[in-house]
Enzyme design. Structure first.
Site, PDB file in Angstrom:
ATOM      1  N   LYS A 111      46.277  16.489 -16.235  1.00 33.84           N
ATOM      2  CA  LYS A 111      47.002  17.461 -15.387  1.00 33.84           C
ATOM      3  C   LYS A 111      48.121  16.768 -14.636  1.00 33.84           C
ATOM      4  O   LYS A 111      48.215  16.811 -13.409  1.00 33.84           O
ATOM      5  CB  LYS A 111      46.021  18.160 -14.457  1.00 33.84           C
ATOM      6  CG  LYS A 111      44.919  18.851 -15.265  1.00 33.84           C
ATOM      7  CD  LYS A 111      43.873  19.522 -14.431  1.00 33.84           C
ATOM      8  CE  LYS A 111      42.794  20.150 -15.285  1.00 33.84           C
ATOM      9  NZ  LYS A 111      41.966  19.171 -16.045  1.00 33.84           N
TER      10      LYS A 111
HETATM   11  O1  NUP Z   1      41.220  25.346 -16.132  1.00 32.88           O
HETATM   12  C1  NUP Z   1      40.701  24.334 -16.558  1.00 32.88           C
HETATM   13  N1  NUP Z   1      39.350  24.247 -16.594  1.00 32.88           N
HETATM   14  C2  NUP Z   1      38.691  23.152 -17.088  1.00 32.88           C
HETATM   15  O2  NUP Z   1      37.453  23.145 -17.111  1.00 32.88           O
HETATM   16  C3  NUP Z   1      41.439  23.248 -17.056  1.00 32.88           C
HETATM   17  C4  NUP Z   1      40.800  22.143 -17.556  1.00 32.88           C
HETATM   18  N2  NUP Z   1      41.518  21.149 -18.059  1.00 32.88           N
HETATM   19  N3  NUP Z   1      39.422  22.084 -17.551  1.00 32.88           N
HETATM   20  C5  NUP Z   1      38.753  20.883 -18.091  1.00 32.88           C
HETATM   21  O3  NUP Z   1      38.048  21.247 -19.262  1.00 32.88           O
HETATM   22  C6  NUP Z   1      37.719  20.242 -17.187  1.00 32.88           C
HETATM   23  O4  NUP Z   1      38.308  19.325 -16.288  1.00 32.88           O
HETATM   24  C7  NUP Z   1      36.823  19.547 -18.199  1.00 32.88           C
HETATM   25  O5  NUP Z   1      37.422  18.355 -18.662  1.00 32.88           O
HETATM   26  C8  NUP Z   1      36.815  20.554 -19.333  1.00 32.88           C
HETATM   27  C9  NUP Z   1      35.659  21.554 -19.256  1.00 32.88           C
HETATM   28  O6  NUP Z   1      34.453  20.907 -19.526  1.00 32.88           O
HETATM   29  P1  NUP Z   1      33.039  21.672 -19.614  1.00 32.88           P
HETATM   30  O7  NUP Z   1      32.946  22.600 -18.450  1.00 32.88           O
HETATM   31  O8  NUP Z   1      33.018  22.396 -20.939  1.00 32.88           O
HETATM   32  O9  NUP Z   1      32.051  20.552 -19.567  1.00 32.88           O
END
Ligand code: NUP
Length: 276
Positions: free
Chosen positions: A94
């Site tokens: 991010k």
């Molecule tokens: O909006 C977002 N939500 C999210 O969960 C944007 C993200 N980049 N993530 C990322 O997706 C979060 O930081 C993690 O790396 C992954 C979700 O992982 P999980 O909830 O499936 O374990």
């Protein structure tokens, strides 16, 4: 090939929308791996060997490596070397800073780690995003509407009659001259996902929030895909990689990953009328 075309190719070739989130939280690794020289790397290696034929992408959240210090950086570097070349790798950090600093962030993601795509936070505006969209073959997934509870704090605020996230979508569409921009939209917001897909019919959407965050898988496929039933990259992290904490964790991860891939493809059959 542009990033968007590369994504299309791999999704067609592997017949999958699934992206596995490689977020190897050290505290959650199977205990028998703790004595390994680099437990995170050993963990990832086994997960990748067990799942690479089921996915279009792997997403590595940088924080899980950074928080393990130098060993974590080493685990990330070696993990990336292992992933087959045609599978998309997404560096989830991010990023986004003043232009001069963002250039170094982009260099780190694309030239040092060699990710195919990075996640970018658009809060600081155009010069913060520009360094990430210079190379057509490298992708930038811009945060539009995040999956978490806090997405309510700013992202829905109305400005000139539209929620803030729609302004982000409009800018991203304008900036997408090299066809290498995608958007991040949480699977926890199915209605908004539908709206966003209607605004950007041809952009990749990275959709996290399935599994541990209880997002809506059916809606993610139905509303996240383009007209052809492609270009949704649906991330599942914990629900796959921590499916079991025993010796069988990689096998368990494969079983769950296959279940998710098949469920996604079942919904593509249902809504896009093709046999996947
Ligand atoms: O909006 C977002 N939500 C999210 O969960 C944007 C993200 N980049 N993530 C990322 O997706 C979060 O930081 C993690 O790396 C992954 C979700 O992982 P999980 O909830 O499936 O374990």
């Amino acid at each position: 090939l542009t990033f968007t075309q590369q994504l299309q190719h791999i999704q067609q070739k592997c017949n999958s929308l699934l992206c596995i989130g490689l977020d190897p939280d050290v505290a959650k690794l199977p205990s028998f791996l703790r004595s390994a020289k680099n437990p995170q790397y050993e963990f990832n290696r086994r997960i990748i060997e067990a799942t690479y034929d089921l996915v279009c992408a792997y997403k590595l959240n940088i924080a899980f490596y950074e928080s393990a210090g130098m060993k974590g950086w080493e685990a990330m570097e070696r993990t990336l070397e292992l992933i087959p070349k045609n599978i998309i790798t997404i560096g989830d950090g991010k990023r986004g800073d003043i232009g001069n600093s963002s250039e170094h962030q982009a260099r780190a993601m694309f030239n040092v780690w060699k990710f195919d795509a990075a996640t970018v936070n658009p809060y600081m505006g155009v010069d913060s995003v520009e360094p990430f969209i210079q190379h057509p073959e490298k992708g930038a997934f811009i945060l539009a509407l995040t999956s978490n509870r806090g997405s309510n704090d700013f992202q829905y605020l109305k400005l000139k009659g539209k929620p803030l996230f729609e302004h982000v979508v409009a800018k991203a569409k304008m900036w997408n001259v090299k066809k290498n921009i995608g958007l991040v939209v949480g699977a926890t917001h199915p209605r908004e996902l539908k709206k966003i897909r209607s605004l950007v019919p041809n952009m990749p959407l990275l959709i996290p929030g399935i599994g541990a965050q209880s997002g809506d898988l059916e809606a993610s496929v139905r509303f996240g895909c383009d007209k052809k039933g492609e270009l949704a990259v649906i991330n599942v992290g914990r629900a796959i990689i921590f499916a079991s904490s025993g010796k069988d964790f990689a096998k368990a991860a494969r079983q769950i990953a296959r279940k998710y891939r098949d469920e996604m493809n079942g919904n593509r059959d249902k809504y896009f009328g093709k046999k996947y």
